[in-house]
Design a protein around this motif. Structure first.
Motif, PDB file in Angstrom:
ATOM      1  N   ARG A 173      16.536 -12.843  -3.954  1.00  0.00           N
ATOM      2  CA  ARG A 173      15.544 -12.695  -2.898  1.00  0.00           C
ATOM      3  C   ARG A 173      14.772 -11.383  -3.101  1.00  0.00           C
ATOM      4  NH1 ARG A 173      17.033 -17.133  -2.289  1.00  0.00           N
ATOM      5  NH2 ARG A 173      17.680 -18.212  -0.379  1.00  0.00           N
ATOM      6  N   PRO A 174      13.530 -11.355  -2.707  1.00  0.00           N
ATOM      7  CA  PRO A 174      12.789 -10.080  -2.771  1.00  0.00           C
ATOM      8  C   PRO A 174      13.369  -9.071  -1.786  1.00  0.00           C
ATOM      9  CG  PRO A 174      11.492 -11.773  -1.644  1.00  0.00           C
ATOM     10  CD  PRO A 174      12.689 -12.462  -2.220  1.00  0.00           C
ATOM     11  N   LEU A 175      13.467  -7.807  -2.232  1.00  0.00           N
ATOM     12  CA  LEU A 175      13.983  -6.741  -1.372  1.00  0.00           C
ATOM     13  C   LEU A 175      12.930  -6.354  -0.334  1.00  0.00           C
ATOM     14  CD1 LEU A 175      15.710  -4.420  -3.993  1.00  0.00           C
ATOM     15  CD2 LEU A 175      16.826  -5.907  -2.314  1.00  0.00           C
ATOM     16  N   GLU A 176      13.376  -6.209   0.896  1.00  0.00           N
ATOM     17  CA  GLU A 176      12.470  -5.777   1.949  1.00  0.00           C
ATOM     18  C   GLU A 176      12.428  -4.249   1.961  1.00  0.00           C
ATOM     19  OE1 GLU A 176      11.806  -6.371   6.739  1.00  0.00           O
ATOM     20  OE2 GLU A 176      12.968  -7.847   5.595  1.00  0.00           O
ATOM     21  N   VAL A 177      11.244  -3.699   1.742  1.00  0.00           N
ATOM     22  CA  VAL A 177      11.098  -2.248   1.628  1.00  0.00           C
ATOM     23  C   VAL A 177       9.967  -1.775   2.540  1.00  0.00           C
ATOM     24  CG1 VAL A 177      11.957  -2.165  -0.750  1.00  0.00           C
ATOM     25  CG2 VAL A 177       9.510  -2.492  -0.321  1.00  0.00           C
ATOM     26  N   GLU A 178       9.984  -0.460   2.817  1.00  0.00           N
ATOM     27  CA  GLU A 178       8.894   0.168   3.553  1.00  0.00           C
ATOM     28  C   GLU A 178       7.927   0.809   2.560  1.00  0.00           C
ATOM     29  OE1 GLU A 178      10.502   2.940   6.276  1.00  0.00           O
ATOM     30  OE2 GLU A 178      11.247   1.420   7.666  1.00  0.00           O
ATOM     31  N   THR A 179       6.645   0.657   2.825  1.00  0.00           N
ATOM     32  CA  THR A 179       5.632   1.200   1.918  1.00  0.00           C
ATOM     33  C   THR A 179       4.689   2.119   2.677  1.00  0.00           C
ATOM     34  OG1 THR A 179       4.079  -0.638   2.263  1.00  0.00           O
ATOM     35  CG2 THR A 179       5.736  -0.900   0.518  1.00  0.00           C
ATOM     36  N   ALA A 180       4.071   3.004   1.933  1.00  0.00           N
ATOM     37  CA  ALA A 180       3.072   3.921   2.484  1.00  0.00           C
ATOM     38  C   ALA A 180       1.999   4.130   1.426  1.00  0.00           C
ATOM     39  CB  ALA A 180       3.699   5.239   2.903  1.00  0.00           C
ATOM     40  N   ALA A 181       0.826   4.516   1.873  1.00  0.00           N
ATOM     41  CA  ALA A 181      -0.308   4.673   0.971  1.00  0.00           C
ATOM     42  C   ALA A 181      -0.382   6.089   0.413  1.00  0.00           C
ATOM     43  CB  ALA A 181      -1.610   4.327   1.688  1.00  0.00           C
ATOM     44  N   ALA A 222      -5.449   7.152  -5.261  1.00  0.00           N
ATOM     45  CA  ALA A 222      -5.481   7.162  -3.804  1.00  0.00           C
ATOM     46  C   ALA A 222      -5.626   5.741  -3.281  1.00  0.00           C
ATOM     47  CB  ALA A 222      -6.629   8.033  -3.312  1.00  0.00           C
ATOM     48  N   GLY A 223      -4.887   5.427  -2.214  1.00  0.00           N
ATOM     49  CA  GLY A 223      -4.905   4.105  -1.630  1.00  0.00           C
ATOM     50  C   GLY A 223      -3.809   3.196  -2.134  1.00  0.00           C
ATOM     51  N   THR A 224      -3.193   3.518  -3.276  1.00  0.00           N
ATOM     52  CA  THR A 224      -2.090   2.723  -3.805  1.00  0.00           C
ATOM     53  C   THR A 224      -0.889   2.829  -2.877  1.00  0.00           C
ATOM     54  OG1 THR A 224      -2.867   3.194  -6.037  1.00  0.00           O
ATOM     55  CG2 THR A 224      -0.633   2.317  -5.814  1.00  0.00           C
ATOM     56  N   ARG A 225      -0.217   1.706  -2.681  1.00  0.00           N
ATOM     57  CA  ARG A 225       0.969   1.713  -1.812  1.00  0.00           C
ATOM     58  C   ARG A 225       2.211   1.913  -2.672  1.00  0.00           C
ATOM     59  NH1 ARG A 225      -0.618   1.028   3.108  1.00  0.00           N
ATOM     60  NH2 ARG A 225       1.524   1.232   3.836  1.00  0.00           N
ATOM     61  N   VAL A 226       3.086   2.798  -2.180  1.00  0.00           N
ATOM     62  CA  VAL A 226       4.327   3.117  -2.881  1.00  0.00           C
ATOM     63  C   VAL A 226       5.498   2.845  -1.955  1.00  0.00           C
ATOM     64  CG1 VAL A 226       3.281   4.841  -4.404  1.00  0.00           C
ATOM     65  CG2 VAL A 226       4.149   5.532  -2.175  1.00  0.00           C
ATOM     66  N   VAL A 257       9.669  -7.417  -4.339  1.00  0.00           N
ATOM     67  CA  VAL A 257       9.770  -6.701  -3.064  1.00  0.00           C
ATOM     68  C   VAL A 257       8.873  -7.370  -2.041  1.00  0.00           C
ATOM     69  CG1 VAL A 257      10.316  -4.447  -4.091  1.00  0.00           C
ATOM     70  CG2 VAL A 257       7.928  -5.092  -3.775  1.00  0.00           C
ATOM     71  N   ARG A 258       9.206  -7.149  -0.796  1.00  0.00           N
ATOM     72  CA  ARG A 258       8.361  -7.574   0.317  1.00  0.00           C
ATOM     73  C   ARG A 258       8.193  -6.347   1.212  1.00  0.00           C
ATOM     74  NH1 ARG A 258      11.074 -11.547   1.946  1.00  0.00           N
ATOM     75  NH2 ARG A 258      12.166 -10.651   3.725  1.00  0.00           N
ATOM     76  N   GLY A 259       6.965  -5.833   1.263  1.00  0.00           N
ATOM     77  CA  GLY A 259       6.734  -4.547   1.898  1.00  0.00           C
ATOM     78  C   GLY A 259       6.461  -4.623   3.394  1.00  0.00           C
ATOM     79  N   ARG A 260       6.847  -3.557   4.090  1.00  0.00           N
ATOM     80  CA  ARG A 260       6.519  -3.341   5.484  1.00  0.00           C
ATOM     81  C   ARG A 260       5.719  -2.050   5.562  1.00  0.00           C
ATOM     82  NH1 ARG A 260      12.042  -3.667   6.392  1.00  0.00           N
ATOM     83  NH2 ARG A 260      11.954  -1.570   7.264  1.00  0.00           N
ATOM     84  N   LYS A 261       4.502  -2.109   6.030  1.00  0.00           N
ATOM     85  CA  LYS A 261       3.644  -0.937   6.112  1.00  0.00           C
ATOM     86  C   LYS A 261       4.071  -0.054   7.277  1.00  0.00           C
ATOM     87  CE  LYS A 261      -0.386  -3.273   4.179  1.00  0.00           C
ATOM     88  NZ  LYS A 261      -1.818  -3.607   4.389  1.00  0.00           N
TER      89      LYS A 261
END
Length: 397
Positions: free
Chosen positions: A27-35, A374-378, A392-396
């Motif tokens: 399954r894709p890992l659920e992660v938190e992302t930021a720009a 700039a603007g790339t999500r990590v 991954v499955r991101g949460r902003k």
């Protein structure tokens, strides 16, 4: 077996295999992302601090006698030369030789204090002239393009510091003259064998910080009566680790927060004391610390409600860049090959490992010279099971 039965069995088998493959597929890992952002960056040293008066004066009894009740209270404003207490000399009929010599020595010490204060004032005037000449020379060279703007700014700050030191030296000379006057009056009263009530005057203008002896009483020579200070001359003092203090220089900007009022106050580093001391932390660890003194640069009307010994928070700017690429600090981690730092960049549904070069750090972000645009999500707080190319499955946030 009939053909239809075989086809049905084969279809059921394929469906079962597909269901098993789906069930056991990763399954894709659920992660938190930021720009990743680009903008002004400041690396700061954050610490708790407290306010204090730059100068405080203790008014003491110039001779032994009966003190009348002091009517002043904490917070009352006083002017220079205002009578703050009245003392009636209580001298014995026969003044012994030792007491007389003590008063004479007090007069001599007060006279030496005046000479010392005068010499310091003259030295401060010379320092102001020297700093002024250096500032004017740097301004002339700066117009011709021979010196850097930072050198000109340092010379201007040095001139301002010399002027402040001259003001302090002038105030010290006023205090020394006042003490000498009181010592001579006390010796004269003792030689006359007593006399009328002796007025004790305020050496400087300011406010009453503490009344040590409010009630009427007989006090000894040199007994403290009250403390005075100018609340308009406030500074901030903080205890820093010596490893952080070596990054500080006089003139560096400081943001003062958590002081109880709206917004932030501004200041600048005035002095980092040359001597350190050992302090035990809340965890019982011995730390080497040093005091840094911060001058308030915000208008006095903005911080008028601050008093002596108030708690504040300071952020001392040790590095500032007008435009820099900033990655959330929680996204940066050491590479497994120990050759630097890296981040996980979100590329669609995959996480890609990308090396970065960290130039500086703040409390929340890292300034990178090479890294994602700039603007790339990590990925922030990357989980231990995440690898290069992982789904991954991101949460902003």
């Amino acid at each position: 077996m009939k053909r239809s039965t075989a086809l049905a069995f084969a279809g059921a088998t394929l469906a079962a295999l597909a269901a098993l493959a789906w069930a056991f597929a990763p399954r894709p890992l659920e992660v938190e992302t930021a720009a990743v952002a680009e903008g002004p960056f400041e690396a700061t040293v954050d610490e708790d601090a407290r306010t204090r008066l730059r100068d405080r004066y203790v008014v003491s009894a110039p001779l032994a006698g009966r003190l009348d009740r002091i009517t002043l209270r904490e917070g009352d404003a006083v002017t220079e030369g205002l009578v703050v207490a009245t003392l009636t000399p209580a001298l014995s009929p026969l003044l012994d030789e030792r007491s007389l010599r003590e008063l004479q020595a007090r007069v001599e010490a007060a006279r030496a204090g005046v000479e010392r204060a005068s010499a310091r004032l003259e030295s401060a005037k010379v320092a102001v002239l020297q700093a002024g000449n250096e500032a004017r020379r740097s301004e002339e060279l700066a117009r011709q393009g021979f010196v850097a703007p930072t050198k000109l700014e340092s010379d201007r700050l040095a001139l301002l510091a010399a002027q402040k030191d001259q003001e302090a030296a002038t105030a010290e000379r006023h205090v020394a003259l006042h003490e000498a006057e009181q010592a001579r009056a006390a010796l004269g009263a003792a030689q006359r064998g007593g006399g009328p009530a002796f007025p004790i005057k305020a050496p400087v203008a300011g406010r009453v910080l503490r009344v040590v002896q409010a009630s009427e009483a007989t006090v000894a020579l040199g007994a403290p009566l009250l403390e005075l200070g100018d609340t308009a001359r406030m500074e901030v003092v903080t205890d820093l680790l010596t490893t952080e203090a070596v990054k500080l220089r006089p003139g560096q900007p400081v943001h003062i927060e958590r002081w109880g009022g709206p917004g932030e106050l501004q200041g600048r580093v005035r002095l980092v004391e040359p001597g350190g001391f050992t302090k035990v932390s809340a965890l019982g660890v011995e730390e080497q610390r040093v005091r840094a003194l911060i001058e308030l640069t915000s208008p006095p009307e903005q911080w008028r409600s601050l008093g002596d010994g108030f708690r504040v928070g300071v952020r001392i700017v040790v590095q500032a860049r007008p435009r820099a690429l900033q990655v959330p600090l929680a996204a940066v981690f050491p590479r497994t090959d120990a050759l630097g730092m890296a981040v996980f960049v979100v590329d669609g549904s995959r996480a890609r490992l990308q090396p970065v070069e960290v130039a500086a750090r703040s409390a929340t972000h890292a300034c990178v010279t090479q890294g994602p645009a700039a603007g790339t999500r990590v990925v922030i707080y990357p989980p231990a099971g995440l690898a290069d190319g992982g789904r991954v499955r991101g949460r902003k946030i």
